[in-house]
Design an enzyme around this catalytic site. Structure first.
Site, PDB file in Angstrom:
ATOM      1  N   ILE A  73      57.936  33.858 135.764  1.00 26.96           N
ATOM      2  CA  ILE A  73      59.096  35.389 137.044  1.00 26.96           C
ATOM      3  C   ILE A  73      57.836  36.043 137.447  1.00 26.96           C
ATOM      4  CG2 ILE A  73      58.568  36.682 134.333  1.00 26.96           C
ATOM      5  CD1 ILE A  73      60.615  37.193 134.251  1.00 26.96           C
ATOM      6  N   VAL A  75      58.297  39.135 140.340  1.00 23.83           N
ATOM      7  CA  VAL A  75      59.017  41.031 141.251  1.00 23.83           C
ATOM      8  C   VAL A  75      57.873  41.090 142.224  1.00 23.83           C
ATOM      9  CG1 VAL A  75      60.493  42.901 140.942  1.00 23.83           C
ATOM     10  CG2 VAL A  75      60.284  40.850 139.365  1.00 23.83           C
ATOM     11  N   GLU A 107      53.318  31.788 128.103  1.00 27.53           N
ATOM     12  CA  GLU A 107      51.399  32.057 128.235  1.00 27.53           C
ATOM     13  C   GLU A 107      51.527  33.068 129.224  1.00 27.53           C
ATOM     14  OE1 GLU A 107      51.825  28.367 129.170  1.00 27.53           O
ATOM     15  OE2 GLU A 107      51.470  27.446 127.375  1.00 27.53           O
ATOM     16  N   ASN A 112      46.939  40.796 130.868  1.00 27.81           N
ATOM     17  CA  ASN A 112      48.226  41.084 132.223  1.00 27.81           C
ATOM     18  C   ASN A 112      49.295  41.886 131.555  1.00 27.81           C
ATOM     19  OD1 ASN A 112      50.568  40.927 133.797  1.00 27.81           O
ATOM     20  ND2 ASN A 112      50.673  38.301 134.035  1.00 27.81           N
ATOM     21  N   TYR A 119      57.019  41.209 128.336  1.00 27.50           N
ATOM     22  CA  TYR A 119      57.866  40.419 127.005  1.00 27.50           C
ATOM     23  C   TYR A 119      58.104  41.363 125.537  1.00 27.50           C
ATOM     24  CZ  TYR A 119      56.397  37.106 130.397  1.00 27.50           C
ATOM     25  OH  TYR A 119      56.383  36.525 132.080  1.00 27.50           O
TER      26      TYR A 119
END
Ligand SMILES: CC(C)(COP(=O)(O)OP(=O)(O)OC[C@H]1O[C@@H](n2cnc3c(N)ncnc32)[C@H](O)[C@@H]1OP(=O)(O)O)[C@@H](O)C(=O)NCCC(=O)NCCS
Length: 159
Positions: A73, A75, A107, A112, A119
């Site tokens: 994912i 952006v 994962e 991060n 999440y």
């Protein structure tokens, strides 16, 4: 909050755009060939977020039997923190549920913080550790899991 964005399913025609999004987001991006192969995996699904200027983000996932996986994912840097990542994630989780998944896995690099916060806000929780999973730099992966029935929002928001 990212309201000028539309979400739509990604197709093979989007592969160059997805590869560019990967390059903007990761030091070890998926290549166009890897993305193309992933789109062919059974149960694979990808969504693109775009505005009038073009693609601003994407998410790739798949379902294996009754387990979903968020594979990537991203952006674009200049459109982050506007809710686009969360919209992509929510829409993907809804699509995973629609394809029979009861849980989603992913994962994430230990360092991060942005992704981990996103999440966590979506209902993912730590489920394990994969030591030395990433390269450039070498780093452990945190494995996250989310029960989908309890958290996925109703209906894919593909407008
Ligand atoms: C992770 C990523 C997709 C988030 O996209 P985004 O559009 O900026 O995320 P959102 O605006 O939807 O943020 C959703 C929530 O995530 C958390 N979050 C996102 N970015 C954050 C940051 N830099 N710091 C702290 N929390 C953050 C917040 O809780 C945020 O909600 P809030 O803005 O209401 O506080 C984006 O940062 C990105 O592309 N990063 C590079 C690629 C990557 O790391 N992907 C994940 C691989 S596992």
């Amino acid at each position: 909050m990212g309201e000028n964005c539309r979400l739509r399913p990604a197709s093979r025609a989007d592969l160059p755009v997805l590869a560019a999004l990967e390059r903007h987001a990761f030091v070890d991006p998926w290549t166009l060939a890897q993305l193309g192969a992933a789109l062919d995996w059974p149960g694979a699904v990808a969504l693109v977020a775009e505005d009038d200027g073009g693609a601003v983000g994407y998410v790739l996932g798949r379902v294996i039997v009754d387990e979903g996986e968020i594979l990537s994912i991203a952006v674009v840097p200049e459109r982050r923190r506007l809710g686009i990542g969360r919209r992509l994630l929510d829409a993907m989780m809804t699509m995973l549920v629609a394809r029979g998944a009861h849980a989603a896995w992913l994962e994430v690099r230990m360092s991060n913080d942005a992704a981990r916060a996103m999440y966590e806000s979506a209902g993912f929780a730590a489920a394990g550790l994969r030591p030395d999973y990433y390269r450039r730099p070498d780093e452990d992966a945190l494995v996250l899991r989310c029960e989908l029935e309890a958290t996925a929002s109703p209906g894919p928001e593909l407008r």
